[in-house]
Design a protein around this motif. Sequence first.
Motif, mmCIF file in Angstrom:
data_model
loop_
_atom_site.group_PDB
_atom_site.id
_atom_site.type_symbol
_atom_site.label_atom_id
_atom_site.label_comp_id
_atom_site.label_asym_id
_atom_site.label_seq_id
_atom_site.Cartn_x
_atom_site.Cartn_y
_atom_site.Cartn_z
ATOM 1 N N LYS A 1 67.524 77.084 -46.598
ATOM 2 C CA LYS A 1 67.172 75.695 -46.297
ATOM 3 C C LYS A 1 67.520 74.785 -47.475
ATOM 4 C CE LYS A 1 65.239 72.158 -44.286
ATOM 5 N NZ LYS A 1 65.994 71.410 -43.251
ATOM 6 N N LEU A 45 59.455 80.326 -41.137
ATOM 7 C CA LEU A 45 60.174 79.152 -40.634
ATOM 8 C C LEU A 45 59.411 77.871 -40.935
ATOM 9 C CD1 LEU A 45 61.374 80.578 -37.194
ATOM 10 C CD2 LEU A 45 62.754 80.226 -39.252
ATOM 11 N N GLU A 93 65.612 75.871 -39.383
ATOM 12 C CA GLU A 93 65.661 76.078 -37.943
ATOM 13 C C GLU A 93 65.808 77.567 -37.642
ATOM 14 O OE1 GLU A 93 68.199 73.404 -35.679
ATOM 15 O OE2 GLU A 93 68.445 72.185 -37.487
ATOM 16 N N SER A 94 65.214 77.998 -36.510
ATOM 17 C CA SER A 94 65.203 79.421 -36.173
ATOM 18 C C SER A 94 66.604 79.960 -35.888
ATOM 19 C CB SER A 94 64.300 79.658 -34.962
ATOM 20 O OG SER A 94 64.762 78.911 -33.845
ATOM 21 N N LYS A 95 67.529 79.097 -35.470
ATOM 22 C CA LYS A 95 68.875 79.585 -35.143
ATOM 23 C C LYS A 95 69.638 80.048 -36.377
ATOM 24 C CE LYS A 95 71.113 75.004 -35.326
ATOM 25 N NZ LYS A 95 71.881 74.008 -34.548
ATOM 26 N N TYR A 96 69.164 79.683 -37.550
ATOM 27 C CA TYR A 96 69.822 80.099 -38.786
ATOM 28 C C TYR A 96 69.215 81.374 -39.375
ATOM 29 C CZ TYR A 96 72.159 75.566 -38.778
ATOM 30 O OH TYR A 96 72.928 74.497 -38.443
#
Length: 774
Positions: free
Chosen positions: A594, A628, A634-637
């Motif tokens: 992040k 998270l 973001e969870s997609k990462y």
Amino acid sequence: MFYVDALFWFTFGLIGVLFLNWKPLTGNALYFKVSKDIINGCFNVLMADMLLAYVPFYKILKVNKNNVSFHQFLSHITFISILFPFFLNIATNSTNVHDYIVKDSERQAANSVNRMEKSVVLWYKDDLHKLYDPSPASRLNETIKENKEQEYDIIITDFDHKVIATSLHGIKVDQKYDWQQQYEWKKLSNNFYEALPKEPTKVMPIMKWGLGIYVYSKKIDALSMNMMIQFPISRYQEKIYENFLDQLKYSILFAILLVILVQVVSRIFINNLKQLTIATTGLPQKLINLEKVVWPQSYVAELRLLTQNLKMMAEKIKELFQESNDMNRKLTEQTEKLKESEDQLHHLAFFDVLTGLPNRLHFQAFVKNLIKNPSTKRVAIIFIDINQFKQINDTLGHDAGDALLQLIAKKLRGLQNDHREVFRLSGDEFVIVQNVGGDGLQHSLEQILDAFSSSFPVQGHMFYVTASIGVSIYPEDGKDLDTLVKCADIAMYISKEKGGNRVQFFNESMRNKFHEHLLVENALRTAVDKGGFELYYQPKTKMDKVTSMEALLRWRDPQLGFVSPATFIPIAEEIGLILQIDEWSLLQACRQNKKWQDEGLLQVPISVNISAKHFQQDSLIPLIKKALDLSGMESKYLKLEITESVFIKDPMQVADVIYKLKKLGVHISIDDFGTGYSSMYQLLQLPFDEIKIDRQFITDIHQDEKKALLVNSVLDIAHGLHLNVVAEGVESVMERDLLLQMGCDEIQGYLFSPPVNQEEMRKFLAKTDEELVV
């Protein structure tokens, strides 16, 4: 001693004390001082006499033992019962009088000062020019006269201690008066003080106290003046003297009456005791000779009761001789019972209650005796640990476990002979001690394994259990009990690691492995508690462009140096620290990714390895949410890499957790695909996103046709299931080119980059497309 001392004080001592204090003291003060000195002298001698009578100095100083007479004891009790209440009463009364005087004086002074303050404030503005008038007729002097009492004097000064008005003789107006410089003082309350004069030479405390004063001082800011009221202590001191002397008179009268009473009681008691002593002297011989005993008649109830008891005792002596014979017989019976109890206690101390085998204490004593015996050449310590015992205990209960242990003990007991002894140490651990000679040891080990080859009937079930067996030999592996036990235990654990149901002899390499394992375990616990881990990152590429990255855990210990994950990860899983380590890795990886995204660097997913242990807990989903939320990523990462071993235990629970992770938007990758519990059925049933082909299938793939065919087949199946495929361990251009030709989605390996620290990984994420080309 006390009576002689009292005679001295009331003759020569009294004259001497009067002579010493005649000039400085008079009246009640003189009587108080004389009485106090005489009482102190008598009390000190009384304490000395009691110490000599009751403290066993003869044990320390090797002198004759003290002989205390009844008369002396009564005298001590009498005088102590007089003096202690007298001292307590005097101390209590003096304290109460002092407290009353202080409070009463403070109250009088406060009332007077308040009245004067109100009076002065009323005429302050109108007669301001007369406020400091030194004439006797001034308003301040009139106010002092109106409020002054016989018990005290009033002094009014300004803030520079200059006297404005006073009723105290010897102090003039305009004269400086600072009582705090003239007296030694202490504060009793807010405005009230106790002051004693400062004397250049030593004087008696009683005289110094009589010259002291109580001072009430109040600062009046509105009038710029101090109002003080002084009480002489001497008038209150006189009350204390009078109170002391009155109590002393009554105490002396009481003491005289009590001494007379004690003397009478003592004489009566001693006379009766003398008669009783004469009657009981040589009593047993008198009874034997049938002589008539003349018992005295006493008026003292206790002595009369004692005489009656002695009569009854004499009558029962004959009966006691008969009873003694019965007692001897009973004692013989009790001795036999005690011997039986001792044998039972010995059996309980050295034998196991459940199995009847000798226990750990017996084992330790047995081996120590063998080692001490000069004829002992070689001894084998055979440790036996039952595999699968915990599952049986947890499934069927402790009763079933106990029944199984009894059956095992029965089989092992059948192996006992003159050269072999079986023990139960604890739980599911047994040990056999055998003298080694010829091929007897090997035969014994075969018999032990054979004992576990058949089933054990427990509660209607037939159980097949195996044993992990470790062996140490005396004196090769150790020359004392502790070393031999440790070596056999290590060998037994190595046997368990190799699947059990086998015999493992101890060797030095095991000791080193066990020692290294222990060092890593201890250092690992410290690293988890205090920190010591670091994340490295290895990029994954497609067409030489960074498409994602994997966070890899690294550990460098201050003493052990760099420790490989292949070494410490299995230990962490074994001792239960892997959950904490994975949590730290996950949080750190999410925060770092992040941070890079916030810096405007390339936004790619980050993969984090998760132990199979998490799928046996209920904390994985909350942990992912926490990572998270705390990182803001973001969870997609986020991509979780799991091994196929997670499906070995409770596949249904694992499937439920994976579905919940997918709902969070997290990607799931199967790591080391093809090396473990590979099941194509799981790929069909569960929503995986990626598989990673293990490096053993990738290395030299361009030279191995079978590997190429296998990998190509995996790629076709994975792409048919819409799964992303990552090839691990790519180290050559030819391997990369062939994999890309087959349609592999991502490449990971040393060809592009080994695992790097966060600074180096940041450079990869910051490079342009042209700079990434290898």
